[in-house]
Design a protein around this motif. Structure first.
Motif, PDB file in Angstrom:
ATOM      1  N   MET A  70       5.474  -1.376 -12.017  1.00 22.35           N
ATOM      2  CA  MET A  70       5.004  -1.012 -10.678  1.00 22.35           C
ATOM      3  C   MET A  70       3.553  -0.544 -10.712  1.00 22.35           C
ATOM      4  O   MET A  70       2.770  -0.843  -9.816  1.00 22.35           O
ATOM      5  N   THR A  71       3.194   0.194 -11.762  1.00 22.11           N
ATOM      6  CA  THR A  71       1.813   0.657 -11.897  1.00 22.11           C
ATOM      7  C   THR A  71       0.865  -0.517 -12.098  1.00 22.11           C
ATOM      8  O   THR A  71      -0.256  -0.523 -11.570  1.00 22.11           O
TER       9      THR A  71
ATOM     10  N   SER B 105       3.826   1.603  -1.164  1.00 22.00           N
ATOM     11  CA  SER B 105       4.537   1.757  -2.437  1.00 22.00           C
ATOM     12  C   SER B 105       3.721   2.536  -3.453  1.00 22.00           C
ATOM     13  O   SER B 105       4.273   3.165  -4.360  1.00 22.00           O
ATOM     14  N   GLN B 106       2.382   2.524  -3.302  1.00 19.09           N
ATOM     15  CA  GLN B 106       1.525   3.241  -4.237  1.00 19.09           C
ATOM     16  C   GLN B 106       1.358   4.707  -3.882  1.00 19.09           C
ATOM     17  O   GLN B 106       0.740   5.460  -4.631  1.00 19.09           O
ATOM     18  N   ASN B 107       1.893   5.106  -2.744  1.00 16.89           N
ATOM     19  CA  ASN B 107       1.818   6.507  -2.327  1.00 16.89           C
ATOM     20  C   ASN B 107       3.054   7.303  -2.717  1.00 16.89           C
ATOM     21  O   ASN B 107       3.175   8.474  -2.344  1.00 16.89           O
TER      22      ASN B 107
ATOM     23  N   TYR C 282      -4.175   1.681 -17.115  1.00 16.64           N
ATOM     24  CA  TYR C 282      -3.181   2.560 -16.513  1.00 16.64           C
ATOM     25  C   TYR C 282      -1.809   2.442 -17.176  1.00 16.64           C
ATOM     26  O   TYR C 282      -1.058   3.414 -17.232  1.00 16.64           O
TER      27      TYR C 282
ATOM     28  N   THR D 279       0.711   5.410 -18.143  1.00 16.81           N
ATOM     29  CA  THR D 279       1.975   5.467 -17.409  1.00 16.81           C
ATOM     30  C   THR D 279       3.158   5.420 -18.368  1.00 16.81           C
ATOM     31  O   THR D 279       4.166   6.107 -18.162  1.00 16.81           O
TER      32      THR D 279
ATOM     33  N   PHE E 216       0.328  -3.335  -8.542  1.00 19.78           N
ATOM     34  CA  PHE E 216      -0.524  -3.174  -7.359  1.00 19.78           C
ATOM     35  C   PHE E 216      -1.980  -3.576  -7.610  1.00 19.78           C
ATOM     36  O   PHE E 216      -2.529  -4.379  -6.836  1.00 19.78           O
TER      37      PHE E 216
ATOM     38  N   VAL F  90       0.837  -1.203   0.000  1.00 18.64           N
ATOM     39  CA  VAL F  90       0.000   0.000   0.000  1.00 18.64           C
ATOM     40  C   VAL F  90       0.875   1.258   0.000  1.00 18.64           C
ATOM     41  O   VAL F  90       0.617   2.211  -0.743  1.00 18.64           O
TER      42      VAL F  90
END
Length: 253
Positions: free
Chosen positions: A128-129, A99-101, A186, A190, A132, A97
């Protein structure tokens, strides 16, 4: 298919109406092309630049496919691992969680320092996008398996491997594909943003060059093609979903 055709005429009419209003507004108010080009101007610009734009599009698609494939593979693998080990899930999940911030604009310079100006930083960002949403959706799908069916299979003497392959994985596939569809949408966006940070080819490079020279019609060409690529990627995943989850066809519709 018939149901889709019957319900698709409303958005089609809305889009056509929007384009007509856009076209007439630019002509009536005499808006400069570099501020807001008319749809007809964008179409003509697209026809003119498409041969030169094609290599940029291919470069972006290649990066997205690589990054998306890596993110999907790792995401499903990590979700499977966390599903089978509760203590590991309790330890690792908060880090997923967090890591997405981390904003891409902050992470990207570090990746450029660590991995150089090649394709590797961009692939990592795309992966990475994608990672998650696929991980979370897959893990959620595993945990939503019917407890009674699990209990029944255990009573029948099923091993953990059989329980996973015969019950948990098939029942998680709708959730897995939901995460994949989100990640697919996404990943295109991205990929374009990642190319702004430094690349020789790509839709992001084309868009940056066009905006810096105030060639707004070309910027809209890049935006429209990016949207079409995202929709095409989404449609491809939807087709694969229908192929793999035939038993759940009615829910997919």
């Amino acid at each position: 298919m018939k149901k889709i055709l019957l319900t698709s005429w409303r958005p089609a009419i809305a889009i056509a109406l929007f384009i007509c209003i856009w076209e007439f507004s630019t002509r009536i108010f005499q808006i400069e092309t570099w501020i807001l080009p008319a749809p007809t101007v964008i179409v003509m610009e697209m026809q003119e630049v498409l041969p030169a734009f094609f290599p940029h599009m291919v470069s972006t698609i290649r990066l997205v496919l690589i990054g998306f494939s890596i993110g999907t593979t790792i995401g499903i693998g990590v979700a499977t691992l966390l599903h089978h080990y509760d203590k590991l899930r309790e330890t690792i999940y908060p880090f997923l969680v967090l890591s997405q911030n981390i904003p891409i604009i902050v992470l990207a310079p570090l990746l450029l320092i660590w991995f150089g100006l090649g394709d590797t930083p961009k692939i990592i960002i795309i992966a990475m996008t994608s990672f998650f949403p696929i991980t979370v959706a897959t893990l959620s799908g595993f945990q939503q398996t019917d407890r009674e069916l699990i209990h029944y299979m255990k009573m029948m003497g099923a091993s953990k491997r059989q329980l996973f392959m015969k019950l948990e994985l098939p029942h998680a596939l709708p959730a897995v594909f939901s995460g994949i569809k989100i990640a697919a949408t996404y990943s295109i966006l991205t990929g374009v943003v990642a190319e702004w940070l430094g690349a020789q080819k790509g839709i992001g490079v084309f868009m940056t060059l066009a905006s810096s020279s105030y060639r707004t019609p070309r910027v809209f060409v890049a935006i429209i093609i990016t949207m079409l690529l995202s929709l095409s990627f989404f449609a491809l995943i939807l087709l694969l979903e229908r192929m793999f989850i035939k038993w759940n066809r009615e829910e997919i519709k």
